[in-house]
Each structure stands twice: as structure tokens, then as C-alpha cells.
Design a protein around this motif. Structure first.
Motif, short mmCIF file in Angstrom:
data_model
loop_
_atom_site.label_atom_id
_atom_site.label_comp_id
_atom_site.label_asym_id
_atom_site.label_seq_id
_atom_site.Cartn_x
_atom_site.Cartn_y
_atom_site.Cartn_z
N VAL A 63 53.26 17.55 -26.25
CA VAL A 63 54.22 18.38 -27.29
C VAL A 63 55.30 17.23 -26.74
CG1 VAL A 63 55.67 20.15 -27.59
CG2 VAL A 63 53.26 20.50 -26.94
N PHE A 115 51.59 14.56 -29.93
CA PHE A 115 50.52 12.99 -30.11
C PHE A 115 49.59 13.16 -28.94
CE2 PHE A 115 54.57 13.36 -27.03
CZ PHE A 115 53.93 12.68 -26.09
N GLU A 164 57.08 11.18 -16.96
CA GLU A 164 57.55 12.59 -16.90
C GLU A 164 56.14 13.93 -16.72
OE1 GLU A 164 56.84 12.52 -21.18
OE2 GLU A 164 58.35 11.16 -21.70
N GLU A 187 55.50 17.44 -15.90
CA GLU A 187 54.77 18.35 -16.86
C GLU A 187 53.53 19.34 -16.82
OE1 GLU A 187 54.05 16.92 -21.06
OE2 GLU A 187 55.82 15.08 -21.35
N ASP A 245 52.64 12.93 -18.02
CA ASP A 245 52.37 12.16 -19.39
C ASP A 245 52.77 10.98 -18.70
OD1 ASP A 245 52.17 11.17 -22.10
OD2 ASP A 245 54.32 12.95 -22.46
N LYS A 254 51.58 6.06 -25.29
CA LYS A 254 51.14 6.47 -24.38
C LYS A 254 50.30 7.00 -24.41
CE LYS A 254 54.54 9.93 -24.71
NZ LYS A 254 56.03 10.56 -23.56
#
Ligand code: MN
Length: 260
Positions: free
Chosen positions: A57, A83, A111, A113, A142, A163
Motif C-alpha cells: 500500500v 503496487f 520503509e 511496515e 519495503d 520497488k
């Protein structure tokens, strides 16, 4: 029945019941040895969690959305956007994970999460049915090639290479719902080399886990083995080779990684 038809029937069964039926046994040969199933260890169990797909998300904490340049959502909550990373982009488990600094970037970002691990699936899942699909939770990273992502955004290109690169989905030990329940609040934090870089609270997620699952299931048929990375709090920033990362989510667990 052709293989295509069998695949279609399995998919219909999956969408209808949310589970895969027992697979018929085929005498199958391949032109080369298929890749092994990627699987993550589970706390308190010898059995592993087989990974299917990885959904992520974007911008799910207001502070992070602002640091990424989003306008304030004065007009109300926008729908979540998603994604993906390939299922085999996951690197996970217990202990300190060695994560390769990826090629083609000079700006690898962290990141931290909350990761949701699904044991059930289906299409058009109701919000109140969504928790019943969850096997467990983990602390994840992430990892993002921010320079590639920024360039893609600028040109209106897909984010995939920013990503979804190898080892871009770091995942700690999966904690089953039977042990940790469904955490909806609690501090989420990431330290890099002992210094706090990211700190937030699960309660600040704009889209909560059941609503994320319900929304995502209107776009794709969810399936057992799917992982969902639920967005990151503010404080994202660059990593270097040799950095040691310590992630923690209160009531969920920890994650330790080293960039090599
Ligand atoms: Mn993210």
C-alpha cells in the motif's frame, strides 16, 4: 482437459471458496527445474508460510504522505493505491538478515511496515470477513530505490524497478494471529545503527488492515500465501552498505537486518 482449462477451474474454485482445492496429480515434466517455493519461518512452528504474491500500500500514514509531497487530503480519504513486488523478492526469517545493496541506485531507502500474511483469499471480501483471512503479522521493510522511483514518477512510468527488485521485501518472523491477535495500535519504529529514523503508530494508518484487504480484493482475487505491506510512517531515508537495521512493532515483533 487442457492445462489452461485446469488452471481456470482452480482459479474459479479459489475465487468461489477462498481456498485452493486439493490439486490433481499430473505426470508433469518441465523444460528445466522449477524454482522452489519461497517460504518464511513462523514463530512457534516448524511449518513455513509459503509466499505467493506481495502487495504494498502506498502513502498510508499522513505524515509520510506529506514527506513524499502529497497535498493534504482535506476533501477526505482517497482510495488506497497498490503496487507489487515479485513473491521471490522476499528475504526473511529470524535473526539478522543479510540484505544485498541493490544495483542501479545511489539512494536505497528504508520503509518499515506492518506485514499481513494471508491464509485465505477470495474476491470482494467484506471488511468484517477480512480478519478471518489473516494467518499472521510480521515486521517488514519495503526497500525502495528512491532515485529510480522518483524518475519513474516524473515520467509517468511504472514504479516496478524502483520497488520490485531482488531482496526488496524484507520480512521478519511471522507471528500467527493465535499468538498476537489483530494489532490495530502500537508503536512502529525503525532504528538504523542505533538511531531512531522512523517512528509512528499503527493507529495512524489511514486505511486499516481489514479495509485494505476488502479494497484489494475488489481488484484481484486474493489467495493464501499473499503478503500485504501496509505502508510506512514518516522518516524514510537512505541506507548504506554496512548499516544495521532494527525494526519493532509493539505487540507484533522485531526485525533485524544488515545491508551488505
Ligand atoms: Mn512502502
Amino acid at each position: 482437459m487442457s492445462m489452461l482449462a485446469v488452471g481456470g477451474a482452480l482459479r474459479q474454485e479459489l475465487l468461489h471458496t477462498g481456498t485452493l482445492p486439493a490439486l490433481p496429480v499430473f505426470a508433469m515434466t518441465y523444460v528445466f527445474t522449477p524454482c522452489p517455493v519461497v517460504a518464511l519461518p513462523v514463530a512457534g512452528s516448524d511449518a513455513r508460510f509459503p509466499v505467493r504474491r506481495i502487495f504494498c500500500v502506498g502513502r498510508n500514514y499522513a505524515e509520510h504522505a506529506r514527506e513524499m509531497g502529497a497535498a493534504d487530503q482535506a476533501a477526505g480519504l482517497e482510495p488506497p493505491f497498490f503496487f507489487m513486488k515479485p513473491g521471490d523478492a522476499v528475504v526473511g526469517g529470524d535473526g539478522e538478515l543479510a540484505v544485498a545493496y541493490p544495483p542501479a541506485t545511489a539512494n536505497l531507502h528504508h520503509e518499515v511496515e506492518l506485514v499481513v500474511a494471508l491464509a485465505g483469499g477470495g474476491a470482494d471480501v467484506a471488511v468484517d470477513a477480512a480478519p478471518g483471512l489473516i494467518f499472521g503479522y510480521a515486521v517488514g521493510l519495503d526497500l525502495t530505490r528512491r532515485d529510480l522511483q522518483a524518475r519513474a514518477k516524473e515520467k509517468g512510468h511504472p514504479w516496478d524497478m524502483g520497488k520490485g527488485f531482488d531482496q526488496s521485501a524484507v520480512c521478519g518472523l511471522i507471528q500467527p494471529v493465535t499468538a498476537v491477535g489483530h494489532p490495530a495500535s502500537g508503536e512502529i519504529r525503525l532504528e538504523v545503527n542505533g538511531e531512531t529514523r522512523q517512528r509512528g503508530d499503527l493507529a495512524d494508518m489511514m486505511w486499516k488492515v481489514p479495509a485494505i484487504i476488502a479494497n484489494l480484493s475488489t481488484l484481484v482475487g486474493l489467495a493464501p500465501g499473499d503478503l500485504i505491506y501496509t505502508g510506512t510512517p514518516s522518516g524514510v531515508g537512505p541506507l548504506q552498505r554496512g548499516d544495521r537495521l532494527a525494526g519493532r512493532i509493539a505487540g507484533v515483533g522485531t526485525l533485524a537486518a544488515r545491508i551488505v
